[in-house]
Scaffold this motif. Structure first.
Motif, short mmCIF file in Angstrom:
data_model
loop_
_atom_site.label_atom_id
_atom_site.label_comp_id
_atom_site.label_asym_id
_atom_site.label_seq_id
_atom_site.Cartn_x
_atom_site.Cartn_y
_atom_site.Cartn_z
N VAL A 80 0.81 -1.21 0.00
CA VAL A 80 0.00 0.00 0.00
C VAL A 80 0.85 1.27 0.00
O VAL A 80 0.40 2.32 -0.45
N VAL A 81 2.10 1.19 0.48
CA VAL A 81 2.93 2.39 0.57
C VAL A 81 3.85 2.58 -0.62
O VAL A 81 4.57 3.58 -0.69
N LEU A 82 3.86 1.68 -1.57
CA LEU A 82 4.82 1.75 -2.67
C LEU A 82 4.69 3.05 -3.47
O LEU A 82 5.70 3.60 -3.92
N ASP A 83 3.47 3.53 -3.64
CA ASP A 83 3.28 4.77 -4.40
C ASP A 83 3.75 6.00 -3.63
O ASP A 83 3.82 7.09 -4.21
N GLU A 84 4.06 5.84 -2.36
CA GLU A 84 4.57 6.96 -1.55
C GLU A 84 6.09 7.06 -1.61
O GLU A 84 6.67 7.98 -1.04
N LEU A 85 6.73 6.10 -2.26
CA LEU A 85 8.18 6.05 -2.33
C LEU A 85 8.68 6.60 -3.66
O LEU A 85 7.95 6.62 -4.65
N SER A 86 9.94 7.02 -3.67
CA SER A 86 10.56 7.50 -4.90
C SER A 86 11.98 6.96 -4.98
O SER A 86 12.53 6.45 -4.00
N GLY A 87 12.58 7.07 -6.16
CA GLY A 87 13.97 6.64 -6.32
C GLY A 87 14.12 5.54 -7.34
O GLY A 87 13.15 4.89 -7.76
N SER A 88 15.35 5.30 -7.73
CA SER A 88 15.66 4.35 -8.80
C SER A 88 15.42 2.90 -8.42
O SER A 88 15.37 2.03 -9.28
N GLY A 89 15.24 2.63 -7.11
CA GLY A 89 15.07 1.24 -6.68
C GLY A 89 13.63 0.85 -6.41
O GLY A 89 13.36 -0.31 -6.06
N VAL A 90 12.68 1.77 -6.60
CA VAL A 90 11.28 1.46 -6.26
C VAL A 90 10.72 0.36 -7.14
O VAL A 90 10.00 -0.53 -6.66
N ALA A 91 11.04 0.38 -8.42
CA ALA A 91 10.52 -0.66 -9.33
C ALA A 91 10.97 -2.04 -8.91
O ALA A 91 10.19 -3.00 -8.91
N ALA A 92 12.26 -2.16 -8.52
CA ALA A 92 12.77 -3.45 -8.07
C ALA A 92 12.09 -3.89 -6.78
O ALA A 92 11.72 -5.06 -6.62
N LEU A 93 11.91 -2.97 -5.85
CA LEU A 93 11.25 -3.30 -4.59
C LEU A 93 9.80 -3.70 -4.84
O LEU A 93 9.30 -4.66 -4.25
N ARG A 94 9.12 -2.99 -5.72
CA ARG A 94 7.73 -3.32 -6.04
C ARG A 94 7.61 -4.74 -6.58
O ARG A 94 6.73 -5.50 -6.19
N ALA A 95 8.51 -5.09 -7.49
CA ALA A 95 8.47 -6.43 -8.08
C ALA A 95 8.69 -7.51 -7.02
O ALA A 95 8.08 -8.58 -7.07
N ARG A 96 9.53 -7.24 -6.03
CA ARG A 96 9.83 -8.22 -5.01
C ARG A 96 8.70 -8.36 -3.98
O ARG A 96 8.51 -9.43 -3.41
N ILE A 97 7.95 -7.29 -3.78
CA ILE A 97 6.85 -7.33 -2.82
C ILE A 97 5.58 -7.89 -3.44
O ILE A 97 4.87 -8.70 -2.83
N THR A 98 5.30 -7.49 -4.67
CA THR A 98 4.03 -7.84 -5.29
C THR A 98 4.14 -9.10 -6.14
O THR A 98 3.13 -9.67 -6.49
#
Length: 214
Positions: free
Chosen positions: A196-214
């Motif tokens: 739920v908080v992924l859209d509140e984050l920024s930076g070059s690593g958000v896409a990688a983190l999103r893929a690992r969580i979802t």
């Protein structure tokens, strides 16, 4: 940080959780929490597990589920939710605020982190504001980036190659070249797998983190 100071923080968080849970209406208690498959009432009841079940039941459950703490909790929490009303949960949290539960798998830092994260698991879907104590958030962020949280609070591989920056806390940690920025609260929830908080984050690593969580 002394053990006495840590236990005092945990006790205070339990008192805060008691106040929160006692303030909720029946409909709010039945609402889905941020923990997949758990209602707000389920999350609240889970917080009483350490002294009701104790290490003799919790540790074998963790081992039985391959050291996956969340799966072990899911096995135990339904029974608690059926047995405890919100009023009883609040009373339990106050009576056992200073309870210590410190097997190897669940350190005091783990308990402090659990209380902070589950408070947000309850409040966010209900649209309730709940401020976290900056000093405690910092301790939990450091814990989640460290080796003791790996495999239990944070699945192995989730943090690889990432550096996390909490703009409101002037804190950064992690060895990666890709950055993930946000508030301390958003990072706390992202590190523990709350999409739920992924859209509140920024930076070059958000896409990688999103893929690992979802």
């Amino acid at each position: 940080m002394s053990t006495v100071d840590m236990l005092a923080m945990i006790a205070d968080e339990r008192h805060r959780m008691a106040e929160l849970i006692e303030s909720l209406k029946p409909g709010q208690l039945l609402a889905p929490s941020l923990c997949e498959g758990w209602t707000v009432h389920d999350v609240a009841a889970h917080l009483c597990a350490p002294w009701i079940f104790g290490a003799r039941r919790i540790v074998p459950a963790v081992v039985r589920h391959g050291f996956r703490v969340h799966r072990a909790n899911a096995e135990l929490v339904r029974e608690l939710a059926l047995d405890l009303t919100a009023e009883e949960i609040g009373r339990q949290l106050r009576m056992n605020a200073e309870f210590t539960f410190n097997p190897r798998l669940v350190s005091p830092l783990g308990q402090l982190t659990d209380l902070q994260v589950h408070g947000q698991d309850i409040c966010r879907p209900l649209g309730l504001a709940r401020d976290l104590v900056p000093e405690r958030m910092l301790l939990s962020l450091e814990f989640l980036l460290g080796p003791r949280a790996r495999g239990s609070f944070v699945p192995r591989g989730r943090l690889d190659g990432l550096r996390f920056i909490a703009d409101d806390l002037e804190w950064a940690a992690g060895q990666g070249l890709l950055t993930v920025r946000g508030t301390g609260e958003a990072l706390l929830l992202a590190l523990t797998g709350r999409p739920v908080v992924l859209d509140e984050l920024s930076g070059s690593g958000v896409a990688a983190l999103r893929a690992r969580i979802t």
